[in-house]
Design a protein around this motif. Sequence first.
Motif, PDB file in Angstrom:
ATOM      1  N   TYR A 180       0.859  -1.449  -0.154  1.00 42.94           N
ATOM      2  CA  TYR A 180       0.232  -0.356  -0.121  1.00 42.94           C
ATOM      3  C   TYR A 180       1.001   1.054  -0.144  1.00 42.94           C
ATOM      4  O   TYR A 180       2.055   1.409   0.692  1.00 42.94           O
ATOM      5  CB  TYR A 180      -0.912   0.145   1.390  1.00 42.94           C
ATOM      6  N   TYR A 204      -8.886 -12.802   6.765  1.00 41.55           N
ATOM      7  CA  TYR A 204      -9.193 -11.617   6.297  1.00 41.55           C
ATOM      8  C   TYR A 204      -8.688 -11.327   6.850  1.00 41.55           C
ATOM      9  O   TYR A 204      -9.060 -10.193   6.579  1.00 41.55           O
ATOM     10  CB  TYR A 204     -10.800 -12.265   5.809  1.00 41.55           C
ATOM     11  N   TYR A 213      -9.008   0.865  11.630  1.00 42.14           N
ATOM     12  CA  TYR A 213      -7.672   0.114  12.141  1.00 42.14           C
ATOM     13  C   TYR A 213      -7.052   1.684  12.786  1.00 42.14           C
ATOM     14  O   TYR A 213      -8.063   2.822  13.117  1.00 42.14           O
ATOM     15  CB  TYR A 213      -6.435   0.237  10.941  1.00 42.14           C
ATOM     16  N   ILE A 265      -5.187  -4.024  13.201  1.00 39.68           N
ATOM     17  CA  ILE A 265      -6.709  -3.538  13.177  1.00 39.68           C
ATOM     18  C   ILE A 265      -7.512  -3.998  14.394  1.00 39.68           C
ATOM     19  O   ILE A 265      -6.976  -4.324  15.570  1.00 39.68           O
ATOM     20  CB  ILE A 265      -7.161  -4.925  12.542  1.00 39.68           C
ATOM     21  N   ILE A 267     -17.028 -10.070  12.970  1.00 36.05           N
ATOM     22  CA  ILE A 267     -15.611 -10.966  13.035  1.00 36.05           C
ATOM     23  C   ILE A 267     -14.564 -10.273  14.537  1.00 36.05           C
ATOM     24  O   ILE A 267     -13.688 -11.583  14.370  1.00 36.05           O
ATOM     25  CB  ILE A 267     -16.012 -11.530  11.728  1.00 36.05           C
ATOM     26  N   ILE A 268     -14.261  -9.462  14.125  1.00 37.61           N
ATOM     27  CA  ILE A 268     -13.235  -9.931  14.455  1.00 37.61           C
ATOM     28  C   ILE A 268     -13.142  -8.838  15.580  1.00 37.61           C
ATOM     29  O   ILE A 268     -13.080  -7.673  15.289  1.00 37.61           O
ATOM     30  CB  ILE A 268     -11.820  -9.156  13.345  1.00 37.61           C
ATOM     31  N   LEU A 283     -14.735 -11.993   2.950  1.00 36.41           N
ATOM     32  CA  LEU A 283     -14.047 -11.938   3.620  1.00 36.41           C
ATOM     33  C   LEU A 283     -12.077 -12.624   3.223  1.00 36.41           C
ATOM     34  O   LEU A 283     -11.178 -12.459   3.586  1.00 36.41           O
ATOM     35  CB  LEU A 283     -14.687 -13.271   4.920  1.00 36.41           C
ATOM     36  N   GLY A 284     -12.292 -12.641   2.307  1.00 39.67           N
ATOM     37  CA  GLY A 284     -10.915 -13.474   1.576  1.00 39.67           C
ATOM     38  C   GLY A 284     -10.809 -12.377   0.811  1.00 39.67           C
ATOM     39  O   GLY A 284     -11.222 -11.534  -0.055  1.00 39.67           O
ATOM     40  N   LEU A 285      -9.134 -11.980   1.036  1.00 36.34           N
ATOM     41  CA  LEU A 285      -8.436 -10.680   0.313  1.00 36.34           C
ATOM     42  C   LEU A 285      -7.885 -11.706  -1.089  1.00 36.34           C
ATOM     43  O   LEU A 285      -7.810 -10.500  -2.304  1.00 36.34           O
ATOM     44  CB  LEU A 285      -7.620  -9.913   1.070  1.00 36.34           C
ATOM     45  N   THR A 286      -7.794 -12.813  -0.723  1.00 39.38           N
ATOM     46  CA  THR A 286      -7.149 -13.251  -2.557  1.00 39.38           C
ATOM     47  C   THR A 286      -7.913 -12.469  -3.571  1.00 39.38           C
ATOM     48  O   THR A 286      -8.832 -12.882  -3.818  1.00 39.38           O
ATOM     49  CB  THR A 286      -6.553 -14.679  -1.874  1.00 39.38           C
ATOM     50  N   GLY A 287      -6.744 -12.268  -4.621  1.00 39.91           N
ATOM     51  CA  GLY A 287      -7.644 -12.051  -6.289  1.00 39.91           C
ATOM     52  C   GLY A 287      -7.514 -10.813  -5.638  1.00 39.91           C
ATOM     53  O   GLY A 287      -8.579 -10.590  -6.851  1.00 39.91           O
ATOM     54  N   THR A 288      -8.110 -10.466  -4.882  1.00 41.14           N
ATOM     55  CA  THR A 288      -8.514  -8.828  -4.519  1.00 41.14           C
ATOM     56  C   THR A 288      -7.966  -7.334  -4.381  1.00 41.14           C
ATOM     57  O   THR A 288      -6.609  -7.864  -4.373  1.00 41.14           O
ATOM     58  CB  THR A 288      -9.635  -8.856  -3.397  1.00 41.14           C
ATOM     59  N   TYR A 289      -8.757  -6.383  -4.543  1.00 37.03           N
ATOM     60  CA  TYR A 289      -7.278  -5.290  -4.509  1.00 37.03           C
ATOM     61  C   TYR A 289      -7.661  -4.967  -2.756  1.00 37.03           C
ATOM     62  O   TYR A 289      -6.826  -3.992  -1.991  1.00 37.03           O
ATOM     63  CB  TYR A 289      -7.749  -4.329  -4.925  1.00 37.03           C
ATOM     64  N   GLY A 290      -7.640  -6.065  -2.020  1.00 35.04           N
ATOM     65  CA  GLY A 290      -7.611  -5.597  -0.239  1.00 35.04           C
ATOM     66  C   GLY A 290      -8.779  -4.777   0.208  1.00 35.04           C
ATOM     67  O   GLY A 290      -9.504  -4.985  -0.272  1.00 35.04           O
ATOM     68  N   TYR A 291      -8.239  -3.973   1.140  1.00 39.09           N
ATOM     69  CA  TYR A 291      -9.162  -2.901   1.360  1.00 39.09           C
ATOM     70  C   TYR A 291      -8.667  -1.653   0.165  1.00 39.09           C
ATOM     71  O   TYR A 291      -7.923  -1.479   0.406  1.00 39.09           O
ATOM     72  CB  TYR A 291      -8.921  -2.496   3.078  1.00 39.09           C
ATOM     73  N   PHE A 312      -9.298   2.099   2.312  1.00 33.61           N
ATOM     74  CA  PHE A 312      -9.286   3.000   3.115  1.00 33.61           C
ATOM     75  C   PHE A 312      -9.804   4.493   3.090  1.00 33.61           C
ATOM     76  O   PHE A 312     -10.382   4.917   2.095  1.00 33.61           O
ATOM     77  CB  PHE A 312      -7.995   3.194   3.924  1.00 33.61           C
TER      78      PHE A 312
END
Lengths: 110, 116
Positions: free
Chosen positions: A36, A96, B35, B45, B55-56, B97-105, B107
């Motif tokens: 990032y 996640y 965060y 986080i 969930i967290i 919930l899964g970040l794989t293959g995505t652009y993450g978050y 912000f």
Amino acid sequence: DQQVKQNSPSLSVQEGRISILNCDYTNSMFDYFLWYKKYPAEGPTFLISISSIKDKNEDGRFTVFLNKSAKHLSLHIVPSQPGDSAVYFCAATGSYQLTFGKGTKLSVIP
Amino acid sequence: DTAVSQTPKYLVTQMGNDKSIKCEQNLGHDTMYWYKQDSKKFLKIMFSYNNKELIINETVPNRFSPKSPDKAHLNLHINSLELGDSAVYFCASSQGLGLTGTYGYTFGSGTRLTVV
């Protein structure tokens, strides 16, 4: 307990040269890694990512290398431009939840 | 059109006060996060909500209470503010919930909280 470490708090590079930002991780469960970029007074923005099944991913001037055996990844920026000056965060995940490093401040000198 | 927006951008308040930070995303994401970036620059986080469900919940004092009225909003309420709460708080969102293959978050731009 820092699971993601960026040991260089800052880096200065001449415009046009290569910038190499390093990141180490300790958690073997991490399988996806992201970089990032953050400008002052803004939130981090996604730059590039790599899955643990790969050892390299390229996007324009940005390339991320992953060395799983060494638990090390690096971000290469070629050629570096003044607009690249920002803080770069390395992040990793095995689920996640993203775990971030402390960031490296890159200054590209014109 | 801001994707993840937080308000206020700056917040200065006295110890002992109660304050809220609001976050809204218009990306249609179903997961939102808070965060905290402290003085040592770590991004840690605090909370994560998926479809309005917590969930967290990391080791955060009970004085911090997130509230998600719907998928597009995740607000952070802080009671009895302390000096050590001074930090920059970032809201983020992602799809699934899964970040794989995505652009993450994605912000938000952050809320700088200063407790005096």
